[in-house]
Design an enzyme around this catalytic site. Structure first.
Site, mmCIF file in Angstrom:
data_model
loop_
_atom_site.group_PDB
_atom_site.id
_atom_site.type_symbol
_atom_site.label_atom_id
_atom_site.label_comp_id
_atom_site.label_asym_id
_atom_site.label_seq_id
_atom_site.Cartn_x
_atom_site.Cartn_y
_atom_site.Cartn_z
ATOM 1 N N CYS A 1 0.835 -1.257 0.082
ATOM 2 C CA CYS A 1 -0.116 0.013 0.038
ATOM 3 C C CYS A 1 0.991 1.345 0.080
ATOM 4 O O CYS A 1 1.306 1.651 1.002
ATOM 5 C CB CYS A 1 -0.848 -0.028 1.207
ATOM 6 S SG CYS A 1 -1.948 -1.449 1.208
ATOM 7 N N CYS B 1 -60.551 24.487 -0.191
ATOM 8 C CA CYS B 1 -61.108 24.350 1.141
ATOM 9 C C CYS B 1 -60.203 23.246 1.752
ATOM 10 O O CYS B 1 -60.384 21.975 1.524
ATOM 11 C CB CYS B 1 -62.638 23.848 0.919
ATOM 12 S SG CYS B 1 -63.281 23.758 2.623
#
Length: 584
Positions: free
Chosen positions: A90, A522
């Site tokens: 790595c 309404c």
């Protein structure tokens, strides 16, 4: 492109090797006629490493994989920083790295230099053998090569009485998914929720739990040890080498009582936890080694030798440890962990519509309702199909009360959500109710509610008065606004400022016929606009709520304009003389 890269690597000292000419027995494709690898010898103080570069399809945006073909004999089987599984080097954190992807030559010259530097640092780390090894900082567990997973629902400590269970679930494919879960005895409810949320069978909890020991390890060295251990004997040898106290404690715990199954949880200082599952052959150990008289002198080395015997450990597995306790789950959502999280606050959210729905999810991920203190959601409306486009709820919730459906969704999201309740009614704006909360969030978008909250809150003394947070969309979706009322400036003060508002309308929107844009019938009123504005309002409100954890508020008013005009900077509004709420 291929020719340019080929010549660059040759210039760095690599040699191109066809796949069929690579050594046998390696974990690379050695049969393909079209494949090949770039191989180079790197000299270090510890000897020569032979590295093969594996190139990906697009070498501009993917750096090559570095495979170790050969390493010095003295390092085989030992823990070397940045070298995993014995072959993977790595040399760069690729997902976080940045490079000029349009300049292959410079990029791969840098790769060559970085490989050399990584190998030099790795060898130096082994030779120095220090405990605070910067080359292994925070990544010691990455070399553990776990075989199965252990999830921790509680913080590991010597005082924590952890018990573990092996749970299994059959997938639709017919394969079995299994994991170990460890929790404290008082977390039985959380444990059941964990199993249900992850589709495991609750019957797993009827099995006898696995004794779990938490052992602190303060190693005198990290790199260079034989790694990873493949049996209990090797674990004990490692502990004896790096921390004799942890070695003695491990032996003592295993010999303390007649228990077959154990999980050893090693809390390595400065590193993530490691764990081992093992089954002891009690007949081999013999009854005389259990329940020893405490007054008799122990011989740790003899007992360790017994435990390390060939037939004593009938089963041995390295477990990868994943913490799933409350602090870990919430940690990435805290810029300053020292101020805590919302689990310590009593919170009421009034309004579970668009803003409230998104905000509730954000607050959950900041800890609201994830502790002893409650998170209450108030709304007397139901969730209908026409709400779907601007809400976090799903079609499963059509016809259900918004508050209850939202509360259920939050509780199903994570196992630590234990104090969340949906209340299917309007919030009673009364002094005795307000005093039960630390934070009251007004996400109704209704000025009468905001004004009434501000007035009633001021009938309470400061010590029991909650912080009010008003979060609303203004200008029919043209602006996101949040006001924090901690007693210094109320909703009425904000609206009374003639430099900003006239007749309760932001002066920036005076030239717009806002009423014409609304759809009114309404019992129903709505304004069509993008849900992005509610996302932004919810995000501003979350920031405001999190600011209450600080000793001082950085601001009490913030806004974001979505119509292209300039947003005002977050600021601190002051009490406005003539406010009909504060001045009464």
């Amino acid at each position: 492109m291929k020719q340019e890269l080929h010549h660059t690597l040759l210039g760095c000292g690599f040699r191109y090797t066809p796949a069929k000419q690579m050594p046998k027995g390696i974990l690379l494709d050695t049969k393909s006629r079209r494949k090949g690898y770039y191989v180079k010898e790197y000299s270090t103080k510890g000897g020569v490493f032979v590295i093969a570069l594996v190139l990906w399809n697009d070498p501009h945006i993917q750096l090559p994989f570095a495979y170790i073909l050969q390493q010095p004999e003295q390092y085989k089987g030992r823990l070397l920083p940045h070298i995993n599984f014995g072959f993977c080097l790595c040399y760069v954190t690729q997902m976080e790295a940045d490079w000029n992807s349009n300049d292959l030559k410079s990029t791969y010259q840098d790769v060559d230099e970085q490989i050399q530097l990584t190998l030099d640092n790795s060898v130096a780390s082994v030779e120095s053998g220090t405990s605070n090894d910067v080359e292994l900082e925070g990544e010691f567990s990455a070399y553990w090569q776990s075989e199965e997973e252990l999830y921790l629902l509680a913080k590991p400590s010597r005082k924590a009485q952890l018990k573990a269970h092996l749970v299994e679930a059959e997938l639709s494919s017919g394969s079995i998914r299994r994991e170990y879960v460890a929790a404290c005895s008082e977390q039985s409810e959380e444990l059941v929720k964990w199993l249900n949320q992850r589709k495991f069978d609750e019957s797993s909890l009827q099995e006898v739990s696995i004794t779990t020991h938490c052992i602190s390890v303060k190693p005198n060295r990290l790199a260079g040890v034989n790694w990873p251990p493949s049996c209990l004997r090797e674990v004990l040898s490692w502990l004896k080498l790096v921390d004799y106290s942890a070695h003695a404690r491990t032996v003592t715990l295993l010999m303390a009582k007649r228990t077959k199954r154990h999980i050893l949880l090693f809390d390595v200082e400065g590193q993530d936890e490691l764990a081992v599952y093992l089954e002891l052959n009690l007949d081999v150990i013999g009854k005389r080694y259990f329940g020893r008289n405490a007054a008799r002198k122990r011989n740790i080395n003899n007992e360790a030798a017994l435990l390390g015997g060939k037939f004593v450990s009938a089963n041995f597995k390295r477990l990868g440890v994943t913490r799933a306790d409350r602090d870990t789950l919430l940690s990435r959502n805290q810029s300053r962990p020292d101020v805590g999280n919302l689990s310590q606050k009593r919170i009421a959210l009034i309004g579970c519509g668009t803003i409230g729905g998104y905000l509730a999810e954000l607050l959950l991920r900041s800890g609201a309702g994830c502790g002893e203190n409650y998170f209450h959601l108030y709304d007397n409306d139901s969730f209908k199909p026409h709400n779907f486009a601007r809400h976090s709820l799903t079609a499963h919730n059509f016809g259900l009360a918004k508050s209850i459906a939202l509360a259920n969704s939050l509780k199903e999201a994570v196992h630590i959500a234990q104090s969340i309740k949906g209340i299917d009614r309007q919030f009673p704006i009364q002094a005795d109710v307000l005093s039960k909360y630390d934070i009251v969030i007004d996400a109704t978008g209704r000025p009468p509610v905001s004004k009434r909250l501000a007035a009633v809150a001021r009938t309470l003394i400061a010590d029991i008065r909650p912080v009010l947070i008003h979060a609303f969309n203004d200008g029919n979706g043209r602006a996101s606004k949040v006001l924090v009322d901690d007693g210094r400036c109320c909703y009425g003060c904000m609206m009374a400022d003639p430099a900003v508002y006239r007749n309760n309308i932001d002066l920036r929107f005076e030239g717009i016929d806002l009423a014409k844009e609304k759809h009114i019938s309404c019992g129903s009123t709505y304004t069509p606009y993008d849900a992005a504005v509610s996302h932004i309002t919810a995000a501003l409100a979350q920031e405001a709520v999190l600011n209450t954890l600080e000793h001082t508020l950085p601001w009490n008013y913030s806004e974001h304009m979505l119509d292209g005009s300039r947003s005002k900077k977050p600021r601190t509004l002051k009490r406005f003389s003539g406010c009909n709420i504060c001045d009464e």
